[in-house]
Enzyme design. Structure first.
Site, PDB file in Angstrom:
ATOM      1  N   THR A  35      21.196 -17.346  55.706  1.00 13.79           N
ATOM      2  CA  THR A  35      20.767 -18.714  55.362  1.00 13.79           C
ATOM      3  C   THR A  35      20.497 -19.504  56.643  1.00 13.79           C
ATOM      4  OG1 THR A  35      22.317 -18.514  53.511  1.00 13.79           O
ATOM      5  CG2 THR A  35      21.298 -20.653  53.848  1.00 13.79           C
ATOM      6  N   ASP A  91      25.916 -24.237  58.489  1.00 16.40           N
ATOM      7  CA  ASP A  91      26.362 -22.854  58.381  1.00 16.40           C
ATOM      8  C   ASP A  91      26.235 -22.424  56.918  1.00 16.40           C
ATOM      9  OD1 ASP A  91      27.468 -20.407  58.980  1.00 16.40           O
ATOM     10  OD2 ASP A  91      29.243 -21.211  59.970  1.00 16.40           O
ATOM     11  N   ASP A 148      30.454 -17.590  52.165  1.00 14.95           N
ATOM     12  CA  ASP A 148      30.498 -16.519  51.158  1.00 14.95           C
ATOM     13  C   ASP A 148      31.018 -17.048  49.825  1.00 14.95           C
ATOM     14  OD1 ASP A 148      29.611 -14.558  53.035  1.00 14.95           O
ATOM     15  OD2 ASP A 148      31.599 -14.730  53.957  1.00 14.95           O
ATOM     16  N   LYS A 189      34.447 -17.515  54.707  1.00 15.96           N
ATOM     17  CA  LYS A 189      33.309 -17.158  55.547  1.00 15.96           C
ATOM     18  C   LYS A 189      33.650 -15.891  56.329  1.00 15.96           C
ATOM     19  CE  LYS A 189      31.335 -20.140  58.074  1.00 15.96           C
ATOM     20  NZ  LYS A 189      30.146 -19.331  57.792  1.00 15.96           N
ATOM     21  N   GLY A 190      32.624 -15.298  56.948  1.00 14.83           N
ATOM     22  CA  GLY A 190      32.922 -14.189  57.857  1.00 14.83           C
ATOM     23  C   GLY A 190      32.393 -12.834  57.442  1.00 14.83           C
ATOM     24  N   GLU A 214      32.175 -19.558  64.475  1.00  6.21           N
ATOM     25  CA  GLU A 214      31.755 -20.493  63.423  1.00  6.21           C
ATOM     26  C   GLU A 214      32.808 -21.582  63.240  1.00  6.21           C
ATOM     27  OE1 GLU A 214      29.147 -17.310  60.762  1.00  6.21           O
ATOM     28  OE2 GLU A 214      31.205 -17.735  60.200  1.00  6.21           O
ATOM     29  N   LYS A 242      27.334 -18.702  45.312  1.00  3.81           N
ATOM     30  CA  LYS A 242      28.483 -18.817  46.221  1.00  3.81           C
ATOM     31  C   LYS A 242      29.594 -19.713  45.649  1.00  3.81           C
ATOM     32  CE  LYS A 242      26.226 -16.547  49.493  1.00  3.81           C
ATOM     33  NZ  LYS A 242      25.885 -17.062  50.790  1.00  3.81           N
TER      34      LYS A 242
HETATM   35  C1  5RP Z   1      28.867 -15.084  58.686  1.00  2.96           C
HETATM   36  C2  5RP Z   1      29.089 -16.069  57.598  1.00  2.96           C
HETATM   37  C3  5RP Z   1      27.900 -16.434  56.755  1.00  2.96           C
HETATM   38  O1  5RP Z   1      27.680 -17.801  56.857  1.00  2.96           O
HETATM   39  C4  5RP Z   1      28.182 -16.049  55.320  1.00  2.96           C
HETATM   40  O2  5RP Z   1      28.493 -14.676  55.285  1.00  2.96           O
HETATM   41  C5  5RP Z   1      26.955 -16.331  54.444  1.00  2.96           C
HETATM   42  O3  5RP Z   1      25.917 -15.457  54.790  1.00  2.96           O
HETATM   43  P1  5RP Z   1      24.487 -15.505  54.115  1.00  2.96           P
HETATM   44  O4  5RP Z   1      23.872 -16.813  54.491  1.00  2.96           O
HETATM   45  O5  5RP Z   1      23.765 -14.317  54.694  1.00  2.96           O
HETATM   46  O6  5RP Z   1      24.663 -15.371  52.625  1.00  2.96           O
HETATM   47  O7  5RP Z   1      30.161 -16.578  57.395  1.00  2.96           O
HETATM   48  O8  5RP Z   1      30.046 -14.810  59.407  1.00  2.96           O
END
Ligand code: 5RP
Length: 233
Positions: A47, A99, A102, A112-113, A121, A139
């Site tokens: 994202t 940011d 998840d 997150k992570g 982050e 999410k």
């Molecule tokens: C990375 C994260 C991301 O922000 C989280 O995994 C969301 O990812 P995406 O935008 O690809 O769905 O915490 O460490």
């Protein structure tokens, strides 16, 4: 003198972007908030990656003077590729950050992570005065831990100690995250391991409790942070 790098010029997101259409919409929403002079902390994930394309478009079109502090190499390289100027926390403090996440619960607490960049982050979110979390509706959860384990970055030599300390908590499962495209475990940008931990129930004090274990660098639990959630519409 500039490099002529095909690798950087042809850099792409490393995987399929799930829910790309929704992520694209929320990326547009965040790019509308950018104004000249901003120093922006950019987290990590697909994202954030898409949001940088939308921001780069505005920078080019409107000649905005913007600097980004990236949370990961992947995001730093994307900025380079898109000719977005970057800076670091050593020299600058972000006016605001954005940011992904998840999971987001009704109190705006987060997991997150998934991308493994949780330490930087969290550092960015702590350093800025305002953070937007960009998500699509998939999410949103009633309870943290519904779809994702909690990622925990640990010093490699502390693996067995941290495992035994976590087992004193209400864990269901602890996994060492293994790499794809490399043998053995994922090594984070800080040279550490990642554990993915499922708890019976994630409580308000879990973030502090996990962090207090010697060997834990940081966890992907963001409980009670003052963040604004932007949901793709
Ligand atoms: C990375 C994260 C991301 O922000 C989280 O995994 C969301 O990812 P995406 O935008 O690809 O769905 O915490 O460490």
């Amino acid at each position: 003198m500039k490099w002529n790098s095909t690798l950087l010029d042809h850099l792409q997101w490393s995987d399929t972007i799930i829910n790309q259409e929704a992520k694209q919409k929320v990326a547009q929403q965040i790019s509308d908030k950018v104004k000249t002079g901003d120093i922006i902390g950019a987290g990590s994930g697909s994202t954030v990656y898409l949001a940088l394309f939308a921001i780069a478009k505005r920078i080019k079109k409107e000649g905005l003077a913007v600097q980004v502090i990236p949370a990961s190499l992947e995001i730093a390289m994307t900025c380079e590729n898109l000719q977005i100027p970057v800076t670091s926390l050593l020299t600058d403090r972000p006016n605001w950050c954005f940011d992904g996440a998840d999971e987001v619960d009704p109190d705006r607490s987060l997991i997150k992570g998934r991308g493994g960049a949780l330490f930087k982050e969290k550092l960015l979110i702590r350093s800025g005065s305002k953070t937007y979390i960009l998500v699509d509706e998939t999410k949103l959860v009633n309870k943290l831990g519904t779809n994702f384990p909690v990622p925990i970055e640990i010093f490699p030599g502390s693996l067995t100690y941290v495992e035994s300390a976590l087992k004193e908590m209400n864990v269901i499962d602890i996994a060492l995250r293994l790499a794809k495209g490399k043998d053995g475990p994922v090594i984070t940008e800080n040279g550490n391991f990642l554990l993915d931990v499922k708890f019976v129930d994630i409580k308000a004090n879990h973030e502090q409790q996990i962090k207090s274990i010697t060997g834990v660098i940081e966890s992907g639990l963001f409980i009670d942070y003052d963040v604004e959630i932007l949901i793709a519409k």
